[in-house]
Design a protein around this motif. Structure first.
Motif, PDB file in Angstrom:
ATOM      1  N   GLY A   1       0.844  -1.189   0.000  1.00 54.06           N
ATOM      2  CA  GLY A   1       0.000   0.000   0.000  1.00 54.06           C
ATOM      3  C   GLY A   1       0.883   1.243   0.000  1.00 54.06           C
ATOM      4  O   GLY A   1       1.794   1.352   0.808  1.00 54.06           O
ATOM      5  N   GLN A   2       0.672   2.126  -0.940  1.00 56.12           N
ATOM      6  CA  GLN A   2       1.489   3.336  -1.034  1.00 56.12           C
ATOM      7  C   GLN A   2       1.446   4.104   0.277  1.00 56.12           C
ATOM      8  O   GLN A   2       0.402   4.287   0.856  1.00 56.12           O
ATOM      9  CB  GLN A   2       0.978   4.215  -2.182  1.00 56.12           C
ATOM     10  CG  GLN A   2       1.885   5.361  -2.539  1.00 56.12           C
ATOM     11  CD  GLN A   2       3.183   4.905  -3.177  1.00 56.12           C
ATOM     12  OE1 GLN A   2       3.302   3.803  -3.661  1.00 56.12           O
ATOM     13  NE2 GLN A   2       4.160   5.776  -3.165  1.00 56.12           N
TER      14      GLN A   2
ATOM     15  N   GLN B   1       8.609   3.112   2.642  1.00 54.33           N
ATOM     16  CA  GLN B   1       9.418   3.791   1.642  1.00 54.33           C
ATOM     17  C   GLN B   1      10.679   4.431   2.222  1.00 54.33           C
ATOM     18  O   GLN B   1      11.559   4.821   1.483  1.00 54.33           O
ATOM     19  CB  GLN B   1       8.594   4.811   0.842  1.00 54.33           C
ATOM     20  CG  GLN B   1       8.131   6.001   1.640  1.00 54.33           C
ATOM     21  CD  GLN B   1       6.754   5.793   2.220  1.00 54.33           C
ATOM     22  OE1 GLN B   1       6.376   4.681   2.571  1.00 54.33           O
ATOM     23  NE2 GLN B   1       5.999   6.866   2.319  1.00 54.33           N
ATOM     24  N   HIS B   2      10.814   4.479   3.543  1.00 56.22           N
ATOM     25  CA  HIS B   2      12.015   5.033   4.170  1.00 56.22           C
ATOM     26  C   HIS B   2      12.893   3.929   4.768  1.00 56.22           C
ATOM     27  O   HIS B   2      13.829   4.219   5.516  1.00 56.22           O
ATOM     28  CB  HIS B   2      11.634   6.051   5.247  1.00 56.22           C
ATOM     29  CG  HIS B   2      10.942   7.248   4.678  1.00 56.22           C
ATOM     30  ND1 HIS B   2      11.594   8.224   3.964  1.00 56.22           N
ATOM     31  CD2 HIS B   2       9.650   7.600   4.691  1.00 56.22           C
ATOM     32  CE1 HIS B   2      10.727   9.135   3.572  1.00 56.22           C
ATOM     33  NE2 HIS B   2       9.534   8.777   3.994  1.00 56.22           N
ATOM     34  N   CYS B   3      12.625   2.693   4.428  1.00 53.72           N
ATOM     35  CA  CYS B   3      13.380   1.551   4.956  1.00 53.72           C
ATOM     36  C   CYS B   3      14.868   1.692   4.630  1.00 53.72           C
ATOM     37  O   CYS B   3      15.248   2.053   3.518  1.00 53.72           O
ATOM     38  CB  CYS B   3      12.830   0.257   4.346  1.00 53.72           C
ATOM     39  SG  CYS B   3      13.763  -1.218   4.802  1.00 53.72           S
TER      40      CYS B   3
ATOM     41  N   ASN C   1      -1.046   6.597  12.436  1.00 52.78           N
ATOM     42  CA  ASN C   1      -0.901   7.821  11.644  1.00 52.78           C
ATOM     43  C   ASN C   1       0.508   8.381  11.780  1.00 52.78           C
ATOM     44  O   ASN C   1       1.038   8.440  12.874  1.00 52.78           O
ATOM     45  CB  ASN C   1      -1.911   8.878  12.084  1.00 52.78           C
ATOM     46  CG  ASN C   1      -3.310   8.522  11.645  1.00 52.78           C
ATOM     47  OD1 ASN C   1      -3.498   7.752  10.712  1.00 52.78           O
ATOM     48  ND2 ASN C   1      -4.299   9.087  12.321  1.00 52.78           N
ATOM     49  N   GLY C   2       1.073   8.781  10.644  1.00 51.15           N
ATOM     50  CA  GLY C   2       2.401   9.374  10.643  1.00 51.15           C
ATOM     51  C   GLY C   2       3.537   8.373  10.649  1.00 51.15           C
ATOM     52  O   GLY C   2       4.687   8.752  10.590  1.00 51.15           O
ATOM     53  N   ALA C   3       3.238   7.074  10.720  1.00 53.63           N
ATOM     54  CA  ALA C   3       4.301   6.075  10.781  1.00 53.63           C
ATOM     55  C   ALA C   3       5.061   5.951   9.470  1.00 53.63           C
ATOM     56  O   ALA C   3       6.116   5.353   9.429  1.00 53.63           O
ATOM     57  CB  ALA C   3       3.740   4.708  11.183  1.00 53.63           C
ATOM     58  N   ASP C   4       4.502   6.523   8.396  1.00 54.36           N
ATOM     59  CA  ASP C   4       5.201   6.437   7.116  1.00 54.36           C
ATOM     60  C   ASP C   4       6.142   7.627   6.921  1.00 54.36           C
ATOM     61  O   ASP C   4       6.731   7.759   5.864  1.00 54.36           O
ATOM     62  CB  ASP C   4       4.206   6.346   5.954  1.00 54.36           C
ATOM     63  CG  ASP C   4       3.309   7.568   5.850  1.00 54.36           C
ATOM     64  OD1 ASP C   4       3.161   8.294   6.848  1.00 54.36           O
ATOM     65  OD2 ASP C   4       2.749   7.780   4.754  1.00 54.36           O
ATOM     66  N   GLN C   5       6.331   8.433   7.945  1.00 56.04           N
ATOM     67  CA  GLN C   5       7.216   9.577   7.859  1.00 56.04           C
ATOM     68  C   GLN C   5       8.490   9.293   8.645  1.00 56.04           C
ATOM     69  O   GLN C   5       8.441   8.651   9.700  1.00 56.04           O
ATOM     70  CB  GLN C   5       6.545  10.838   8.435  1.00 56.04           C
ATOM     71  CG  GLN C   5       5.272  11.207   7.710  1.00 56.04           C
ATOM     72  CD  GLN C   5       5.506  11.499   6.245  1.00 56.04           C
ATOM     73  OE1 GLN C   5       6.447  12.192   5.884  1.00 56.04           O
ATOM     74  NE2 GLN C   5       4.665  10.954   5.374  1.00 56.04           N
ATOM     75  N   PRO C   6       9.651   9.759   8.168  1.00 52.99           N
ATOM     76  CA  PRO C   6      10.888   9.546   8.907  1.00 52.99           C
ATOM     77  C   PRO C   6      10.867  10.340  10.215  1.00 52.99           C
ATOM     78  O   PRO C   6      10.213  11.372  10.314  1.00 52.99           O
ATOM     79  CB  PRO C   6      11.962  10.075   7.961  1.00 52.99           C
ATOM     80  CG  PRO C   6      11.257  11.031   7.067  1.00 52.99           C
ATOM     81  CD  PRO C   6       9.850  10.527   6.948  1.00 52.99           C
ATOM     82  N   ALA C   7      11.589   9.829  11.216  1.00 55.28           N
ATOM     83  CA  ALA C   7      11.703  10.552  12.482  1.00 55.28           C
ATOM     84  C   ALA C   7      12.427  11.869  12.251  1.00 55.28           C
ATOM     85  O   ALA C   7      13.314  11.964  11.418  1.00 55.28           O
ATOM     86  CB  ALA C   7      12.459   9.695  13.484  1.00 55.28           C
TER      87      ALA C   7
END
Length: 150
Positions: free
Chosen positions: A10-11, A16-18, A143-149
């Protein structure tokens, strides 16, 4: 056939930051896995002196991450999002830091939401390391877990 992460996970679903395969991570190793036609996945990886532990040897943590990534992508190939719950590694041979390596993984047992997966790391025809892991499936990221720290 290369596995399409947008379709499999899922996009924007936190991958995507792995550090191993993330397309949006400038430090990523940019691993890209393909379906092996038998329910598993495979890829090749070229090491680097920047990834060594002891002189001229690939760091053990990198080896663990490579194997874990292969198993995760095997699950992605089956449209399963899961996190590692248990990871057992067997280091068979010292891995040269700059070697070209082959990674493969396959699901060995499936009882959703738990999956057992195994992976192997080879240099040419020589087994260098192997892993066995249990993964726990999940449906969504916070929510927000797809963003880098930050």
């Amino acid at each position: 056939m290369t596995i399409d992460l947008a379709t499999a996970t899922g996009q924007g679903q936190g991958h995507q930051h792995c550090i191993m395969c993330g397309e949006h991570n400038p430090l990523s190793l940019k691993l890209s896995f393909s379906d092996d036609g038998q329910g598993g996945v495979h890829t090749s990886f070229r090491g680097s002196p920047w990834l060594q532990g002891y002189q001229s040897l690939l760091h053990g943590g990198i080896i663990c991450s490579l194997l874990d990534s292969a198993m995760t992508h095997c699950l992605f190939a089956h449209r399963i999002k899961a996190v590692t719950g248990e990871l057992k590694i067997r280091f068979v041979q010292p891995v040269p830091a700059e070697a070209t390596l082959q990674l493969s993984a396959r699901i060995t047992h499936s009882l959703p939401p738990v999956y057992r997966v195994e992976a192997q790391l080879h240099q040419e025809d020589c087994l260098m390391a192997r892993a066995d892991a249990k993964f726990m499936q999940f449906d969504a990221l916070p929510n927000g877990a797809d963003q880098p720290a930050r």
